[in-house]
Design a protein around this motif. Sequence first.
Motif: not given
Length: 206
Positions: A144-145, A157-161, A175-176
């Motif tokens: 989670q970035l 708000k966040s980017i989850t890879l 992408f949130v």
Amino acid sequence: MRISLSILLVLLTMLVAKAQPPSLEDFATKLAPMSSISTIQADFTMHRHIQALDFKLEFKGILAQERKRALRWEVMSPLNSISLFTPQQFRQWDEQTGKTIAIKADDMPWVAMIFNTQTKWLEGDLDALEADFNIVPKDDHTLQLEPKTTQIQALFKSITLTFSQDYLSLKTILFVEPHGDTITIVFSNVRNNQEIQEKQWKLPTD
């Protein structure tokens, strides 16, 4: 009874250890082979959820990236459009209008930011990503970035890879956005280090 209790404690310890996500250093080691990838091509399905309206959209397309040169996103349905990112500019062709728009990175710094960020996560370059994100391993294949810069915070708000089992490609990106809307991209048919035809770097209006 003591033997059974000891065995139970060992099993519980193993389960807890297994449940712990890897350290960032361990994750970076697993992603190291991605640094040898010079080109990436893949199909993608993108889902956009607009929370306030509970409205969902689905797009399908193809991706091509040549390291340090260019990144191409082509949406093929429901409408056709092609976006080309380079460190210098962003260009997009739209089938409906038949026109191409061009934005130079010197005029809009977000162009270079998007190109560089996408390049970093498609290559699994965690050291480079740490300049702009707090990176939190969530499990063996997921990071989670959380953006550090106001420029990226304004977009996400966040980017989850989530990476593939062999750590050689991205499986999904979530992408949130600041207000809760989400974009989920699922990659399939990923081909690494295959030649990309030169025409991929041109738009229909070129």
